[in-house]
Design a protein around this motif. Structure first.
Motif, short mmCIF file in Angstrom:
data_model
loop_
_atom_site.label_atom_id
_atom_site.label_comp_id
_atom_site.label_asym_id
_atom_site.label_seq_id
_atom_site.Cartn_x
_atom_site.Cartn_y
_atom_site.Cartn_z
N SER A 131 0.83 -1.19 0.00
CA SER A 131 0.00 0.00 0.00
C SER A 131 0.87 1.25 0.00
N LEU A 132 0.25 2.37 -0.41
CA LEU A 132 1.00 3.61 -0.49
C LEU A 132 1.50 4.06 0.88
N SER A 133 0.64 3.96 1.89
CA SER A 133 1.06 4.40 3.22
C SER A 133 2.23 3.56 3.74
N LEU A 134 2.20 2.26 3.49
CA LEU A 134 3.30 1.40 3.93
C LEU A 134 4.58 1.74 3.16
N ILE A 182 -22.98 -5.91 -17.08
CA ILE A 182 -21.57 -6.17 -17.37
C ILE A 182 -21.47 -7.01 -18.63
N ARG A 183 -20.82 -6.45 -19.64
CA ARG A 183 -20.58 -7.18 -20.87
C ARG A 183 -19.21 -7.85 -20.81
N PRO A 184 -19.02 -8.93 -21.56
CA PRO A 184 -17.71 -9.61 -21.52
C PRO A 184 -16.55 -8.69 -21.85
N SER A 185 -16.73 -7.80 -22.83
CA SER A 185 -15.64 -6.90 -23.20
C SER A 185 -15.29 -5.96 -22.05
N VAL A 186 -16.32 -5.48 -21.36
CA VAL A 186 -16.08 -4.59 -20.23
C VAL A 186 -15.39 -5.35 -19.11
N PHE A 187 -15.81 -6.59 -18.88
CA PHE A 187 -15.20 -7.38 -17.81
C PHE A 187 -13.74 -7.68 -18.12
N GLU A 188 -13.45 -8.01 -19.38
CA GLU A 188 -12.05 -8.28 -19.74
C GLU A 188 -11.20 -7.01 -19.60
N ALA A 189 -11.76 -5.88 -20.02
CA ALA A 189 -11.02 -4.63 -19.85
C ALA A 189 -10.82 -4.31 -18.37
N ALA A 190 -11.83 -4.61 -17.55
CA ALA A 190 -11.71 -4.36 -16.11
C ALA A 190 -10.63 -5.25 -15.50
N LYS A 191 -10.58 -6.51 -15.92
CA LYS A 191 -9.52 -7.38 -15.41
C LYS A 191 -8.15 -6.88 -15.81
N ALA A 192 -8.03 -6.43 -17.07
CA ALA A 192 -6.74 -5.88 -17.51
C ALA A 192 -6.41 -4.59 -16.75
N TYR A 193 -7.42 -3.76 -16.53
CA TYR A 193 -7.23 -2.52 -15.79
C TYR A 193 -6.74 -2.82 -14.37
N ARG A 194 -7.40 -3.77 -13.73
CA ARG A 194 -7.02 -4.14 -12.36
C ARG A 194 -5.63 -4.75 -12.34
N SER A 195 -5.32 -5.60 -13.31
CA SER A 195 -4.00 -6.24 -13.36
C SER A 195 -2.89 -5.21 -13.57
N MET A 196 -3.13 -4.27 -14.49
CA MET A 196 -2.10 -3.24 -14.74
C MET A 196 -1.91 -2.35 -13.52
N ASN A 197 -2.99 -2.04 -12.83
CA ASN A 197 -2.85 -1.24 -11.61
C ASN A 197 -2.06 -1.98 -10.55
N SER A 198 -2.34 -3.28 -10.44
CA SER A 198 -1.61 -4.08 -9.45
C SER A 198 -0.13 -4.16 -9.79
N VAL A 199 0.18 -4.41 -11.07
CA VAL A 199 1.59 -4.45 -11.49
C VAL A 199 2.24 -3.09 -11.28
N ARG A 221 1.49 -0.82 -9.01
CA ARG A 221 1.76 -0.59 -7.59
C ARG A 221 2.99 -1.37 -7.13
N ILE A 222 3.11 -2.61 -7.60
CA ILE A 222 4.28 -3.40 -7.23
C ILE A 222 5.55 -2.78 -7.81
N GLY A 223 5.47 -2.39 -9.09
CA GLY A 223 6.65 -1.76 -9.70
C GLY A 223 7.04 -0.47 -9.00
N MET A 224 6.04 0.33 -8.62
CA MET A 224 6.34 1.58 -7.91
C MET A 224 7.03 1.30 -6.59
N SER A 225 6.57 0.28 -5.88
CA SER A 225 7.19 -0.05 -4.59
C SER A 225 8.64 -0.47 -4.77
N ILE A 226 8.87 -1.35 -5.76
CA ILE A 226 10.23 -1.85 -5.97
C ILE A 226 11.17 -0.72 -6.38
N VAL A 227 10.73 0.07 -7.35
CA VAL A 227 11.60 1.14 -7.87
C VAL A 227 11.84 2.20 -6.80
#
Length: 486
Positions: free
Chosen positions: A2-5, A142-159, A161-167
Protein backbone atom coordinates in the motif's frame (compact mmCIF):
# COMPACT_ATOMS: atom_id res chain seq x y z
CA UNK A 1 2.39 -2.78 -0.97
CA UNK A 2 0.00 0.00 0.00
CA UNK A 3 1.00 3.61 -0.49
CA UNK A 4 1.06 4.40 3.22
CA UNK A 5 3.30 1.40 3.93
CA UNK A 6 5.62 2.37 1.07
CA UNK A 7 5.95 5.89 2.43
CA UNK A 8 6.76 4.51 5.88
CA UNK A 9 9.45 2.25 4.39
CA UNK A 10 11.05 5.15 2.48
CA UNK A 11 11.00 7.39 5.55
CA UNK A 12 12.42 4.57 7.67
CA UNK A 13 15.32 4.14 5.23
CA UNK A 14 15.92 7.89 5.31
CA UNK A 15 15.78 8.03 9.12
CA UNK A 16 18.22 5.14 9.35
CA UNK A 17 20.43 7.01 6.87
CA UNK A 18 20.46 10.05 9.14
CA UNK A 19 21.59 8.02 12.14
CA UNK A 20 24.19 5.97 10.24
CA UNK A 21 25.48 9.03 8.34
CA UNK A 22 25.96 10.97 11.57
CA UNK A 23 27.80 8.08 13.18
CA UNK A 24 29.99 7.67 10.11
CA UNK A 25 30.94 11.36 10.26
CA UNK A 26 31.85 11.02 13.94
CA UNK A 27 33.87 7.91 13.14
CA UNK A 28 35.69 9.67 10.28
CA UNK A 29 36.71 12.45 12.67
CA UNK A 30 38.51 10.02 14.94
CA UNK A 31 36.44 11.20 17.89
CA UNK A 32 37.27 14.89 17.44
CA UNK A 33 34.43 16.44 15.46
CA UNK A 34 36.27 19.77 15.31
CA UNK A 35 38.40 18.47 12.44
CA UNK A 36 35.30 17.99 10.28
CA UNK A 37 34.26 20.63 7.79
CA UNK A 38 30.64 20.41 8.95
CA UNK A 39 28.86 19.23 12.06
CA UNK A 40 27.92 15.53 12.06
CA UNK A 41 24.22 16.38 11.88
CA UNK A 42 24.70 17.83 8.40
CA UNK A 43 26.25 14.56 7.24
CA UNK A 44 23.28 12.64 8.55
CA UNK A 45 20.89 15.13 6.96
CA UNK A 46 22.60 14.71 3.58
CA UNK A 47 21.96 10.96 3.71
CA UNK A 48 18.36 11.58 4.78
CA UNK A 49 17.71 13.96 1.89
CA UNK A 50 19.33 11.79 -0.78
CA UNK A 51 17.37 8.78 0.48
CA UNK A 52 13.94 10.35 0.91
CA UNK A 53 13.51 13.16 -1.62
CA UNK A 54 14.26 11.32 -4.90
CA UNK A 55 12.10 8.37 -3.84
CA UNK A 56 9.19 10.61 -2.82
CA UNK A 57 9.42 12.57 -6.08
CA UNK A 58 9.39 9.28 -7.99
CA UNK A 59 6.28 8.14 -6.11
CA UNK A 60 4.53 11.42 -6.85
CA UNK A 61 5.33 11.29 -10.58
CA UNK A 62 4.38 7.59 -10.74
CA UNK A 63 1.01 8.26 -9.09
CA UNK A 64 0.31 10.98 -11.65
CA UNK A 65 1.43 9.00 -14.69
CA UNK A 66 0.07 5.52 -13.88
CA UNK A 67 -3.68 6.34 -14.18
CA UNK A 68 -3.11 8.00 -17.56
CA UNK A 69 -1.16 5.02 -18.93
CA UNK A 70 -3.51 2.40 -17.48
CA UNK A 71 -6.64 4.19 -18.72
CA UNK A 72 -5.14 4.48 -22.19
CA UNK A 73 -4.26 0.79 -22.41
CA UNK A 74 -7.59 -0.36 -20.96
CA UNK A 75 -9.48 1.94 -23.33
CA UNK A 76 -7.62 0.38 -26.27
CA UNK A 77 -9.24 -2.96 -25.36
CA UNK A 78 -12.71 -1.45 -25.94
CA UNK A 79 -13.60 -1.49 -29.62
CA UNK A 80 -16.21 0.72 -31.22
CA UNK A 81 -18.55 -2.27 -31.45
CA UNK A 82 -18.40 -2.63 -27.65
CA UNK A 83 -19.87 0.86 -27.14
CA UNK A 84 -23.69 0.70 -26.97
CA UNK A 85 -25.86 3.11 -28.90
CA UNK A 86 -26.40 6.32 -26.96
CA UNK A 87 -23.30 5.76 -24.87
CA UNK A 88 -19.68 6.83 -25.25
CA UNK A 89 -16.20 5.50 -24.60
CA UNK A 90 -15.93 7.63 -21.48
CA UNK A 91 -19.06 6.08 -19.98
CA UNK A 92 -17.86 2.57 -20.87
CA UNK A 93 -14.52 3.32 -19.18
CA UNK A 94 -16.45 4.45 -16.10
CA UNK A 95 -18.04 1.00 -16.02
CA UNK A 96 -14.61 -0.56 -16.46
CA UNK A 97 -13.25 1.30 -13.46
CA UNK A 98 -16.29 0.43 -11.35
CA UNK A 99 -16.01 -3.25 -12.23
CA UNK A 100 -12.30 -3.21 -11.39
CA UNK A 101 -13.06 -1.60 -8.02
CA UNK A 102 -15.79 -4.16 -7.45
CA UNK A 103 -13.41 -7.02 -8.17
CA UNK A 104 -10.99 -5.56 -5.64
CA UNK A 105 -13.76 -5.43 -3.04
CA UNK A 106 -14.86 -8.99 -3.77
CA UNK A 107 -11.30 -10.28 -3.52
CA UNK A 108 -10.64 -8.34 -0.31
CA UNK A 109 -13.88 -9.64 1.25
CA UNK A 110 -13.06 -13.24 0.30
CA UNK A 111 -16.05 -13.70 -2.04
CA UNK A 112 -13.69 -14.29 -4.98
CA UNK A 113 -10.08 -15.32 -5.32
CA UNK A 114 -7.51 -14.30 -7.90
CA UNK A 115 -7.81 -17.56 -9.85
CA UNK A 116 -11.58 -17.08 -10.20
CA UNK A 117 -11.08 -13.55 -11.48
CA UNK A 118 -8.55 -14.69 -14.08
CA UNK A 119 -10.66 -17.56 -15.41
CA UNK A 120 -14.08 -15.82 -15.62
CA UNK A 121 -15.29 -15.17 -19.17
CA UNK A 122 -18.95 -14.81 -20.16
CA UNK A 123 -21.22 -15.89 -17.29
CA UNK A 124 -21.16 -12.63 -15.32
CA UNK A 125 -24.62 -12.35 -13.79
CA UNK A 126 -23.42 -13.80 -10.48
CA UNK A 127 -20.51 -11.38 -10.39
CA UNK A 128 -22.84 -8.44 -11.02
CA UNK A 129 -25.09 -9.59 -8.17
CA UNK A 130 -22.16 -9.84 -5.82
CA UNK A 131 -20.97 -6.38 -6.82
CA UNK A 132 -24.42 -5.04 -6.07
CA UNK A 133 -24.21 -6.59 -2.62
CA UNK A 134 -20.97 -4.72 -1.88
CA UNK A 135 -22.35 -1.43 -3.15
CA UNK A 136 -20.80 -1.11 -6.63
CA UNK A 137 -23.20 0.71 -8.97
CA UNK A 138 -22.90 0.02 -12.70
CA UNK A 139 -24.35 2.06 -15.52
CA UNK A 140 -25.32 -1.01 -17.53
CA UNK A 141 -25.08 -4.78 -17.41
CA UNK A 142 -21.57 -6.17 -17.37
CA UNK A 143 -20.58 -7.18 -20.87
CA UNK A 144 -17.71 -9.61 -21.52
CA UNK A 145 -15.64 -6.90 -23.20
CA UNK A 146 -16.08 -4.59 -20.23
CA UNK A 147 -15.20 -7.38 -17.81
CA UNK A 148 -12.05 -8.28 -19.74
CA UNK A 149 -11.02 -4.63 -19.85
CA UNK A 150 -11.71 -4.36 -16.11
CA UNK A 151 -9.52 -7.38 -15.41
CA UNK A 152 -6.74 -5.88 -17.51
CA UNK A 153 -7.23 -2.52 -15.79
CA UNK A 154 -7.02 -4.14 -12.36
CA UNK A 155 -4.00 -6.24 -13.36
CA UNK A 156 -2.10 -3.24 -14.74
CA UNK A 157 -2.85 -1.24 -11.61
CA UNK A 158 -1.61 -4.08 -9.45
CA UNK A 159 1.59 -4.45 -11.49
CA UNK A 160 2.05 -0.69 -11.37
CA UNK A 161 1.76 -0.59 -7.59
CA UNK A 162 4.28 -3.40 -7.23
CA UNK A 163 6.65 -1.76 -9.70
CA UNK A 164 6.34 1.58 -7.91
CA UNK A 165 7.19 -0.05 -4.59
CA UNK A 166 10.23 -1.85 -5.97
CA UNK A 167 11.60 1.14 -7.87
CA UNK A 168 10.97 3.60 -5.02
CA UNK A 169 12.71 1.41 -2.46
CA UNK A 170 15.58 0.85 -4.90
CA UNK A 171 15.95 4.60 -5.46
CA UNK A 172 15.88 5.23 -1.72
CA UNK A 173 18.53 2.56 -1.20
CA UNK A 174 20.70 3.93 -4.01
CA UNK A 175 20.49 7.44 -2.59
CA UNK A 176 21.33 6.04 0.84
CA UNK A 177 24.44 4.27 -0.46
CA UNK A 178 25.56 7.21 -2.62
CA UNK A 179 25.31 9.76 0.18
CA UNK A 180 26.87 7.45 2.77
CA UNK A 181 29.93 6.79 0.60
CA UNK A 182 30.64 10.53 0.31
CA UNK A 183 30.99 11.06 4.05
CA UNK A 184 34.61 11.60 5.07
CA UNK A 185 36.63 14.10 7.05
CA UNK A 186 36.77 16.73 4.27
CA UNK A 187 33.19 16.24 3.10
CA UNK A 188 31.39 19.62 2.91
CA UNK A 189 28.10 18.27 4.22
CA UNK A 190 26.65 21.64 5.18
CA UNK A 191 27.18 23.02 1.67
CA UNK A 192 25.61 19.92 0.14
CA UNK A 193 22.57 20.13 2.41
CA UNK A 194 22.08 23.85 1.77
CA UNK A 195 22.38 23.42 -2.01
CA UNK A 196 20.00 20.46 -1.88
CA UNK A 197 17.42 22.41 0.12
CA UNK A 198 17.81 25.39 -2.22
CA UNK A 199 17.20 23.15 -5.23
CA UNK A 200 14.17 21.67 -3.46
CA UNK A 201 12.76 25.15 -2.81
CA UNK A 202 13.31 26.11 -6.45
CA UNK A 203 11.53 22.92 -7.51
CA UNK A 204 8.56 23.76 -5.26
CA UNK A 205 8.42 27.25 -6.78
CA UNK A 206 8.51 25.76 -10.27
CA UNK A 207 5.70 23.39 -9.35
CA UNK A 208 3.54 26.35 -8.32
CA UNK A 209 4.39 28.27 -11.51
CA UNK A 210 3.91 25.25 -13.77
CA UNK A 211 0.61 24.48 -12.05
CA UNK A 212 -0.58 27.97 -12.95
CA UNK A 213 0.47 27.50 -16.56
CA UNK A 214 -1.14 24.05 -16.55
CA UNK A 215 -4.45 25.48 -15.35
CA UNK A 216 -4.36 28.22 -17.97
CA UNK A 217 -3.33 25.75 -20.68
CA UNK A 218 -6.13 23.31 -19.86
CA UNK A 219 -8.67 26.13 -19.97
CA UNK A 220 -7.33 27.55 -23.23
CA UNK A 221 -7.12 24.24 -25.13
CA UNK A 222 -10.57 23.06 -24.06
CA UNK A 223 -12.01 26.49 -24.79
CA UNK A 224 -10.56 26.39 -28.31
CA UNK A 225 -12.15 22.97 -28.71
CA UNK A 226 -15.47 24.42 -27.54
CA UNK A 227 -15.35 27.32 -30.00
CA UNK A 228 -14.69 24.87 -32.81
CA UNK A 229 -18.10 23.39 -32.01
CA UNK A 230 -20.06 26.49 -30.96
CA UNK A 231 -19.90 30.04 -32.41
CA UNK A 232 -17.94 32.48 -30.25
CA UNK A 233 -20.23 35.39 -31.13
CA UNK A 234 -23.31 33.53 -29.86
CA UNK A 235 -21.45 32.59 -26.68
CA UNK A 236 -20.20 36.09 -25.80
CA UNK A 237 -23.23 38.07 -27.00
CA UNK A 238 -26.06 35.60 -26.49
CA UNK A 239 -28.72 36.55 -23.95
CA UNK A 240 -30.20 33.06 -23.44
CA UNK A 241 -28.64 30.25 -21.40
CA UNK A 242 -30.42 26.98 -22.14
CA UNK A 243 -28.09 23.95 -22.45
CA UNK A 244 -29.66 20.80 -23.88
CA UNK A 245 -27.48 17.72 -24.09
CA UNK A 246 -28.01 16.24 -27.51
CA UNK A 247 -28.15 19.50 -29.46
CA UNK A 248 -30.14 22.69 -29.82
CA UNK A 249 -28.44 24.51 -26.94
CA UNK A 250 -28.38 28.26 -26.39
CA UNK A 251 -25.17 29.03 -24.50
CA UNK A 252 -25.12 32.81 -24.13
CA UNK A 253 -22.86 33.94 -21.29
CA UNK A 254 -24.35 37.40 -20.70
CA UNK A 255 -27.02 36.26 -18.18
CA UNK A 256 -24.37 34.44 -16.15
CA UNK A 257 -21.94 37.38 -16.20
CA UNK A 258 -24.72 39.74 -15.19
CA UNK A 259 -25.78 37.51 -12.30
CA UNK A 260 -22.17 37.14 -11.15
CA UNK A 261 -21.52 40.88 -11.06
CA UNK A 262 -24.94 41.76 -9.66
CA UNK A 263 -24.60 39.41 -6.68
CA UNK A 264 -20.94 40.40 -6.14
CA UNK A 265 -21.82 44.13 -6.15
CA UNK A 266 -24.54 43.59 -3.56
CA UNK A 267 -22.09 41.60 -1.45
CA UNK A 268 -19.44 44.33 -1.67
CA UNK A 269 -22.01 47.01 -0.80
CA UNK A 270 -22.65 45.06 2.40
CA UNK A 271 -19.08 44.02 3.24
CA UNK A 272 -16.96 47.05 2.33
CA UNK A 273 -18.67 49.72 4.49
CA UNK A 274 -19.15 47.41 7.46
CA UNK A 275 -15.69 45.89 7.23
CA UNK A 276 -13.90 49.20 6.70
CA UNK A 277 -15.74 50.98 9.51
CA UNK A 278 -15.09 48.03 11.81
CA UNK A 279 -11.40 48.19 10.94
CA UNK A 280 -11.28 51.94 11.65
CA UNK A 281 -12.97 51.47 15.01
CA UNK A 282 -10.74 48.59 16.06
CA UNK A 283 -7.52 50.33 15.03
CA UNK A 284 -8.27 53.95 16.05
CA UNK A 285 -10.94 54.00 18.75
CA UNK A 286 -11.25 50.64 20.50
CA UNK A 287 -9.40 49.95 23.73
CA UNK A 288 -7.02 47.02 23.91
CA UNK A 289 -9.56 45.00 25.86
CA UNK A 290 -12.35 45.60 23.34
CA UNK A 291 -10.01 44.92 20.41
CA UNK A 292 -8.78 41.66 21.92
CA UNK A 293 -12.41 40.54 22.24
CA UNK A 294 -14.00 41.94 19.06
CA UNK A 295 -11.42 41.15 16.38
CA UNK A 296 -11.39 37.34 16.96
CA UNK A 297 -15.19 37.34 16.91
CA UNK A 298 -15.21 39.07 13.52
CA UNK A 299 -12.60 36.68 12.15
CA UNK A 300 -14.73 33.72 13.23
CA UNK A 301 -17.00 34.58 10.28
CA UNK A 302 -14.18 33.60 7.89
CA UNK A 303 -14.03 30.10 9.38
CA UNK A 304 -17.70 29.22 8.94
CA UNK A 305 -18.21 26.77 6.01
CA UNK A 306 -19.97 28.26 3.01
CA UNK A 307 -22.63 25.55 3.13
CA UNK A 308 -23.66 26.91 6.54
CA UNK A 309 -23.96 30.39 5.04
CA UNK A 310 -26.00 28.86 2.23
CA UNK A 311 -28.40 27.22 4.69
CA UNK A 312 -28.64 30.52 6.57
CA UNK A 313 -29.58 32.24 3.31
CA UNK A 314 -32.10 29.54 2.39
CA UNK A 315 -33.85 29.19 5.76
CA UNK A 316 -33.57 32.62 7.39
CA UNK A 317 -32.56 35.51 5.14
CA UNK A 318 -34.50 34.45 2.03
CA UNK A 319 -37.90 34.01 3.70
CA UNK A 320 -37.34 37.21 5.72
CA UNK A 321 -36.69 39.32 2.61
CA UNK A 322 -39.60 37.69 0.77
CA UNK A 323 -42.16 38.19 3.54
CA UNK A 324 -41.18 41.70 4.65
CA UNK A 325 -39.88 43.33 1.46
CA UNK A 326 -40.48 41.50 -1.82
CA UNK A 327 -44.13 40.44 -1.41
CA UNK A 328 -45.40 43.63 0.29
CA UNK A 329 -43.77 45.73 -2.45
CA UNK A 330 -45.03 43.39 -5.18
CA UNK A 331 -41.60 42.81 -6.71
CA UNK A 332 -41.02 39.13 -5.96
CA UNK A 333 -42.45 35.94 -4.51
CA UNK A 334 -39.37 33.74 -4.14
CA UNK A 335 -37.01 33.40 -1.20
CA UNK A 336 -34.16 32.78 -3.66
CA UNK A 337 -32.94 36.10 -4.98
CA UNK A 338 -29.93 38.26 -5.75
CA UNK A 339 -30.48 40.20 -2.53
CA UNK A 340 -30.53 37.03 -0.42
CA UNK A 341 -27.27 35.70 -1.81
CA UNK A 342 -25.63 39.14 -1.87
CA UNK A 343 -26.40 39.97 1.76
CA UNK A 344 -25.24 36.60 3.08
CA UNK A 345 -22.15 36.64 0.86
CA UNK A 346 -21.40 40.15 2.10
CA UNK A 347 -21.56 38.92 5.69
CA UNK A 348 -19.18 36.12 4.78
CA UNK A 349 -16.52 38.41 3.29
CA UNK A 350 -16.63 41.07 6.03
CA UNK A 351 -13.54 39.52 7.73
CA UNK A 352 -11.57 39.75 4.48
CA UNK A 353 -12.11 43.51 4.43
CA UNK A 354 -11.94 44.24 8.15
CA UNK A 355 -8.91 42.14 9.10
CA UNK A 356 -6.72 43.22 6.19
CA UNK A 357 -7.78 46.86 6.46
CA UNK A 358 -7.12 46.79 10.19
CA UNK A 359 -3.60 45.49 9.64
CA UNK A 360 -2.93 48.11 6.95
CA UNK A 361 -4.28 50.98 9.07
CA UNK A 362 -2.14 49.88 12.02
CA UNK A 363 0.89 49.88 9.71
CA UNK A 364 0.50 53.62 8.99
CA UNK A 365 3.33 55.39 10.90
CA UNK A 366 2.24 56.98 14.16
CA UNK A 367 4.26 60.06 13.20
CA UNK A 368 1.64 60.93 10.57
CA UNK A 369 -1.10 60.89 13.20
CA UNK A 370 0.97 62.90 15.65
CA UNK A 371 1.81 65.51 13.02
CA UNK A 372 -1.84 65.90 12.04
CA UNK A 373 -3.00 66.18 15.64
CA UNK A 374 -0.18 68.63 16.37
CA UNK A 375 -1.45 70.91 13.58
CA UNK A 376 -4.85 71.06 15.27
CA UNK A 377 -6.80 68.39 13.37
CA UNK A 378 -9.32 66.30 15.28
CA UNK A 379 -9.06 62.54 15.44
CA UNK A 380 -11.81 62.06 12.84
CA UNK A 381 -10.14 64.57 10.51
CA UNK A 382 -6.83 62.78 10.96
CA UNK A 383 -8.43 59.46 10.02
CA UNK A 384 -10.20 60.87 6.95
CA UNK A 385 -7.43 63.06 5.59
CA UNK A 386 -4.22 61.31 6.71
CA UNK A 387 -4.64 57.71 7.82
CA UNK A 388 -7.07 56.45 5.19
CA UNK A 389 -5.27 58.05 2.21
CA UNK A 390 -1.97 56.60 3.45
CA UNK A 391 -3.58 53.16 3.87
CA UNK A 392 -5.53 53.31 0.60
CA UNK A 393 -3.32 50.88 -1.39
CA UNK A 394 -3.77 48.20 1.25
CA UNK A 395 -7.48 48.89 1.57
CA UNK A 396 -7.85 48.52 -2.21
CA UNK A 397 -6.05 45.17 -1.95
CA UNK A 398 -8.45 44.05 0.79
CA UNK A 399 -11.47 45.04 -1.29
CA UNK A 400 -10.01 43.22 -4.28
CA UNK A 401 -9.55 40.05 -2.24
CA UNK A 402 -13.13 40.32 -1.04
CA UNK A 403 -14.35 40.85 -4.62
CA UNK A 404 -12.43 37.80 -5.85
CA UNK A 405 -13.91 35.75 -3.02
CA UNK A 406 -17.41 36.92 -3.91
CA UNK A 407 -17.00 36.26 -7.64
CA UNK A 408 -15.80 32.71 -7.01
CA UNK A 409 -18.46 31.72 -4.47
CA UNK A 410 -20.79 28.88 -5.45
CA UNK A 411 -22.65 27.28 -2.55
CA UNK A 412 -24.28 30.45 -1.24
CA UNK A 413 -25.48 31.27 -4.76
CA UNK A 414 -26.94 27.78 -5.26
CA UNK A 415 -28.96 27.91 -2.03
CA UNK A 416 -29.62 31.65 -1.85
CA UNK A 417 -30.00 32.89 -5.42
CA UNK A 418 -31.26 29.83 -7.29
CA UNK A 419 -30.18 28.64 -10.71
CA UNK A 420 -32.16 30.84 -13.09
CA UNK A 421 -30.03 32.51 -15.78
CA UNK A 422 -31.72 35.77 -16.65
CA UNK A 423 -31.10 39.44 -17.32
CA UNK A 424 -33.04 41.54 -14.83
CA UNK A 425 -32.56 44.56 -12.59
CA UNK A 426 -34.93 43.30 -9.91
CA UNK A 427 -32.75 42.27 -6.92
CA UNK A 428 -35.56 40.11 -5.54
CA UNK A 429 -35.56 37.72 -8.51
CA UNK A 430 -33.65 34.47 -8.68
CA UNK A 431 -30.44 34.52 -10.73
CA UNK A 432 -27.27 32.50 -11.00
CA UNK A 433 -23.54 32.94 -11.59
CA UNK A 434 -20.78 31.59 -13.79
CA UNK A 435 -19.37 29.31 -11.08
CA UNK A 436 -22.72 27.63 -10.47
CA UNK A 437 -23.11 26.77 -14.15
CA UNK A 438 -19.54 25.46 -14.34
CA UNK A 439 -20.43 22.99 -11.62
CA UNK A 440 -23.76 22.03 -13.14
CA UNK A 441 -22.26 21.40 -16.59
CA UNK A 442 -19.58 19.10 -15.16
CA UNK A 443 -21.79 17.17 -12.73
CA UNK A 444 -22.39 13.47 -13.34
CA UNK A 445 -21.00 11.24 -16.07
CA UNK A 446 -19.85 13.69 -18.71
CA UNK A 447 -18.19 13.11 -22.04
CA UNK A 448 -15.80 15.89 -23.04
CA UNK A 449 -16.93 15.86 -26.63
CA UNK A 450 -20.07 18.00 -26.54
CA UNK A 451 -20.40 21.79 -26.36
CA UNK A 452 -22.70 21.47 -23.34
CA UNK A 453 -19.76 20.06 -21.33
CA UNK A 454 -16.91 22.01 -22.90
CA UNK A 455 -18.73 25.28 -22.25
CA UNK A 456 -17.63 24.96 -18.61
CA UNK A 457 -14.04 25.60 -19.69
CA UNK A 458 -15.03 28.64 -21.71
CA UNK A 459 -16.89 29.95 -18.67
CA UNK A 460 -13.85 29.31 -16.49
CA UNK A 461 -11.50 31.10 -18.88
CA UNK A 462 -13.86 34.07 -19.06
CA UNK A 463 -14.03 34.27 -15.28
CA UNK A 464 -10.23 34.02 -15.09
CA UNK A 465 -9.86 36.87 -17.59
CA UNK A 466 -12.28 39.10 -15.71
CA UNK A 467 -10.50 38.47 -12.41
CA UNK A 468 -7.13 39.19 -14.03
CA UNK A 469 -8.48 42.49 -15.38
CA UNK A 470 -9.65 43.44 -11.87
CA UNK A 471 -6.20 42.64 -10.51
CA UNK A 472 -4.54 44.85 -13.12
CA UNK A 473 -6.93 47.70 -12.37
CA UNK A 474 -6.31 47.42 -8.64
CA UNK A 475 -2.54 47.33 -9.21
CA UNK A 476 -2.79 50.53 -11.24
CA UNK A 477 -4.75 52.25 -8.47
CA UNK A 478 -2.33 51.05 -5.79
CA UNK A 479 0.72 52.29 -7.70
CA UNK A 480 -0.87 55.65 -8.43
CA UNK A 481 -1.62 56.45 -4.82
CA UNK A 482 1.56 54.87 -3.52
CA UNK A 483 3.60 57.27 -5.66
CA UNK A 484 1.65 60.14 -4.20
CA UNK A 485 2.74 59.32 -0.65
CA UNK A 486 6.33 58.24 -1.30
Amino acid sequence: MSLSLLLLVVLAIAAAGYVIGRRRAVSASGGDTRVLHSRPGYAGMSVFLFSAVPALLLIMVWLLAQPIIVDGRASALITDNDIPDGSSRGLVMSDVRRVADGLDLLVDSGQLDEDAVRTMRADLSDVRGRMGNVGVALGSSIRPSVFEAAKAYRSMNSVGRIGMSIVAIAVAGAGFAFALRRIEREFRARNVVEHFVKALLILCSLVAVLTTFGIIGSLVFETIHFFQMYPATEFFFGTVWSPRFGGGSDLGILPLVWGTFYISIVALLVAVPIGLLAAIYLSEYATKRVRAFAKPLIEVLAGIPTIVYGLFALITVGPLLRDYFAQPLGIGNSSSSVMTAGIVMGIMIIPFVSSLSDDIINAVPQSLRDGSLGLGATRSETIRQVVLPAALPGVVGAILLAASRAIGETMIVVLGAGAAAKLSLNPFEAMTTVTVKIVSQLTGDTEFASPETLVAFALGLTLFTVTLALNILALYIVRKYREQYE
